[in-house]
Design an enzyme around this catalytic site. Structure first.
Site, PDB file in Angstrom:
ATOM      1  N   SER A 130      -5.715 -30.380  -1.065  1.00 33.48           N
ATOM      2  CA  SER A 130      -5.963 -29.977  -2.449  1.00 33.48           C
ATOM      3  C   SER A 130      -6.997 -30.887  -3.100  1.00 33.48           C
ATOM      4  O   SER A 130      -7.084 -32.078  -2.774  1.00 33.48           O
ATOM      5  CB  SER A 130      -4.657 -30.039  -3.247  1.00 33.48           C
ATOM      6  N   TYR A 155       2.476 -34.212  -6.402  1.00 27.13           N
ATOM      7  CA  TYR A 155       1.882 -33.133  -5.612  1.00 27.13           C
ATOM      8  C   TYR A 155       0.654 -33.645  -4.869  1.00 27.13           C
ATOM      9  O   TYR A 155       0.501 -33.442  -3.650  1.00 27.13           O
ATOM     10  CB  TYR A 155       1.506 -31.962  -6.527  1.00 27.13           C
TER      11      TYR A 155
END
Length: 339
Positions: A130, A155
């Site tokens: 990501s 995350y």
């Protein structure tokens, strides 16, 4: 490349479903895995799967990737040639509320995928990282050659951990692996927790939209079909070791092991207020805006340097933002039966 057996985790997800559709179209056999959890509406995930559920080259397994008994059994029975690992607990803000979900899905789940690849002679693993890994970095555009050791959300930390885990398996076991740092993906069949979906739903309902950082965000919005084309190019291009890699000046993007990391974005950041303006134009409605400060875990800007992906697989994102938003709005109105 075609006629490969490819395991896709997260096959009912936004990117996973579109990737599965495109792989089937070109002649691959796809084994889909997804737990269909309720992080967002399960009916949307089921509707994505319904687009190709009856395809003769598609099989689906509903299971959790963190299941230490089910995953080895799946790999042993399927014996995929290549694996695209997209399943994850997504969302930056949700990681502040439910951190354990990220460890279970993103760390334990990825461990199980790596073990499955290791023990079943998988030719190539492509996995989702990501843009969030850039965290506190401010030098633009974000480059895969830069250090990314300062995540600002759990995350992001799990995604950086995935890159380290995959590199370790490449180093120890010779598993070719390619990590893709996705930048804000949008388009038809998108995720309801992402900005375009949220904004569209609220504007049509006459509700105010929450605009964080007082609208001063820039995001490298990337259309889903451009992303999927890049993923497929990576599936076909098996990661190789960099013979010029130097331990005294280590390049984070490559390795002596067959492991690569790429940015996959649009290489063209858009001001959030311009993005909202394009959506307002498509809807023919003006949004009521609730201007709010930067949220914990968020970064102000994202901007992908995709030079390496262009050079190595010929990646060419080309969907204009207004075209992509118009396609999403048309899908949204049809799916939710809005006149």
């Amino acid at each position: 490349m075609s006629n490969m057996k490819i395991l896709v985790t997260g096959a009912a997800g936004f990117i996973g479903a579109r990737l599965t559709e495109k792989l089937l179209e070109r002649g691959d056999e796809v084994v889909g895995v997804d737990n269909l959890n309720d992080y967002y509406e399960v009916t949307l995930k089921e509707a994505r799967l319904a687009r190709f559920a009856d395809h003769p080259a598609f099989t689906f397994h509903r299971l959790d990737i963190e299941d230490r008994a089910a995953m080895p059994a799946l790999f042993a029975s399927v014996r995929p040639q290549r694996v695209v690992h997209l399943a994850a607990q997504a969302g930056v803000r949700y990681s502040l509320e439910n951190p354990h979900a990220y460890i279970d899905a993103n760390i334990v789940g990825t461990m199980n995928v790596l073990e499955g690849c290791r023990h079943n002679d998988v030719e190539h693993l492509v996995y989702a990282s990501s843009s969030s890994v850039y965290g506190a970095n401010t030098r633009m555009p974000f480059s895969v050659h830069d250090n990314v050791d300062h995540p600002v959300s759990l995350y992001a930390a799990t995604k950086k951990a995935n890159e380290l885990m995959a590199h370790t398996y490449s180093h120890l076991y010779g598993l070719p692996a390619t990590g893709l740092r996705f930048f804000t993906v949008y388009g038809p069949w998108g995720r309801p927790d992402m900005s375009l979906f949220l904004f569209t739903r609220k504007i049509l309902a006459g509700e105010p939209i929450d605009v964080y950082n007082y609208g001063n965000h820039r995001r490298d919005f990337t259309y889903v079909d451009d992303i999927v084309a890049g993923v497929m190019g990576c599936v076909d291009t098996v990661a190789a070791a960099n013979p010029d890699w130097r331990s005294d000046a280590p390049d984070p993007a490559t390795a002596r092991a067959p492991h690569r990391v790429y940015n996959i974005g649009n290489n063209s950041p858009v001001e959030l207020m311009d993005f909202i303006g394009a959506l307002e134009e498509c809807l023919g409605l003006e949004a009521r805006k609730n201007m709010l400060p930067l949220q914990p875990g968020d970064v102000p800007d994202t901007y992908a340097d995709v030079t390496a992906l262009v050079e190595d697989i010929g990646y060419r994102p080309g969907t204009p933002i207004k075209t992509g938003i118009a396609n999403f709005v048309a899908w949204y109105k049809e799916y939710y039966e809005i006149p």
